[in-house]
Design a protein around this motif. Structure first.
Motif: not given
Length: 328
Positions: A213-238
């Protein structure tokens, strides 16, 4: 490998050996260390945590992979490695010849960490951290033109993977520590885990959703951060690989993306570690790569346990609108 790279490799190996001795002697020390309410495993260095926050000169244009254990850290690191170095065999081989040192932001002796890391013969450096967002200096990271990739995984699969990883660490724990962390089997473990007894950069009563939860808040506050979901990598890796590469300002052709895919599927990484398990990095990866699946939690959670986790996650994360993918 040139002489300078070889010497650095030996320096890092000695440092990793020192850390290994500390881990082996863990039973002689308290299981938990405290820093302003945060509970850290004893193998973390409070000195290094403080140094990274206040004094460390972050290498320009670095990449930091931030994650909670068992959310896809090693997978993401290999993807980033291939994106940045995959078209340069010399750089790729150098990066693989160096033992895994990313965790030294939290572990090891400060002066060795800074001396070695600054001298790595790689122009763009990357490493990982399991620290909570509150213990990183985001302003310093931004000033160094560095970027952060934060990994995210559904908490049920994360819990199962964490359970099996802790089994591998049991030889280094005392009987009391084993009982505290694992209990008697899965049902005992999950009850303890979600009640917040594990000290992985958490406060009393917290577990993975609190960290995320705290990391997601930082991702939304800083443009030099990116959230990557494990499940999205499994669903559509490329597609996710293209998104990560764009974030890192690396241009990849379709051929490059296919190459990353072929080298970074969970199956290919498992095969590689089985074939090349003599190197220290691969031994490290062997410990950290299991099934890498989505939905395996259904083989472990009772209906009541699953519903309880759903309620706890809703209580902790509903205010930031997080929705997990529990099966594909």
């Amino acid at each position: 490998m040139d002489d300078s790279c070889s010497k650095l490799t030996q320096d890092i190996l000695r440092l990793m050996k020192d850390i290994g001795v500390a881990v082996q002697n863990e039973s002689k020390l308290p299981y938990v260390m405290h820093r302003e309410g945060w509970r850290l495993p004893v193998v973390f260095s409070l000195q290094c945590v403080d140094y990274a926050m206040n004094e460390w000169k972050i290498p320009e244009n670095s990449v930091i992979i931030a994650s909670f254990p068992k959310t896809g850290t090693m997978w993401c690191m290999e993807i980033v490695r291939q994106i940045m170095y995959g078209n340069d065999d010399e750089l790729l081989n150098k990066s693989k010849s160096l033992p895994q040192i990313g965790h030294l932001i939290e572990m090891g002796q400060v002066y060795k960490f800074t001396d070695i890391y600054q001298e790595l013969p790689i122009p763009r450096k990357f490493f990982f951290t399991h620290l909570p967002a509150e213990l990183l200096n985001f302003e310093k990271i931004k000033q160094s033109n560095s970027k952060i990739i934060s990994m995210c995984r559904n908490p049920k699969d994360q819990a199962v993977s964490w359970y099996y990883f802790l089994q591998k660490l049991k030889p280094s724990y005392t009987k009391e520590q084993t009982e505290q962390l694992l209990g008697e089997g899965w049902n005992d473990f999950i009850a303890r885990y979600i009640s917040g007894v594990h000290a992985m950069g958490l406060k009393e009563g917290q577990w993975y959703p609190d960290h995320l939860g705290e990391w997601i808040k930082r991702v939304r506050e800083h443009d030099n951060t990116l959230l990557v979901e494990f499940e999205s990598l499994k669903r559509d890796f490329k597609s996710e690989t293209r998104r990560i590469a764009k974030f890192l300002d690396v241009e990849l052709s379709e051929e490059d993306v296919t190459k990353v895919y072929e080298r970074c599927t969970i199956d290919s990484m498992k095969t590689k570690t089985d074939q090349e398990n003599d190197g220290s990095e691969f031994k490290f990866m062997q410990k950290n790569i299991r099934k890498g699946e989505v939905g395996g939690w259904k083989n472990y959670f009772t209906v009541a346990e699953s519903e309880l986790v759903d309620r706890l996650v809703e209580e902790k994360l509903s205010d930031i609108g997080v929705k997990f993918t529990y099966e594909l």
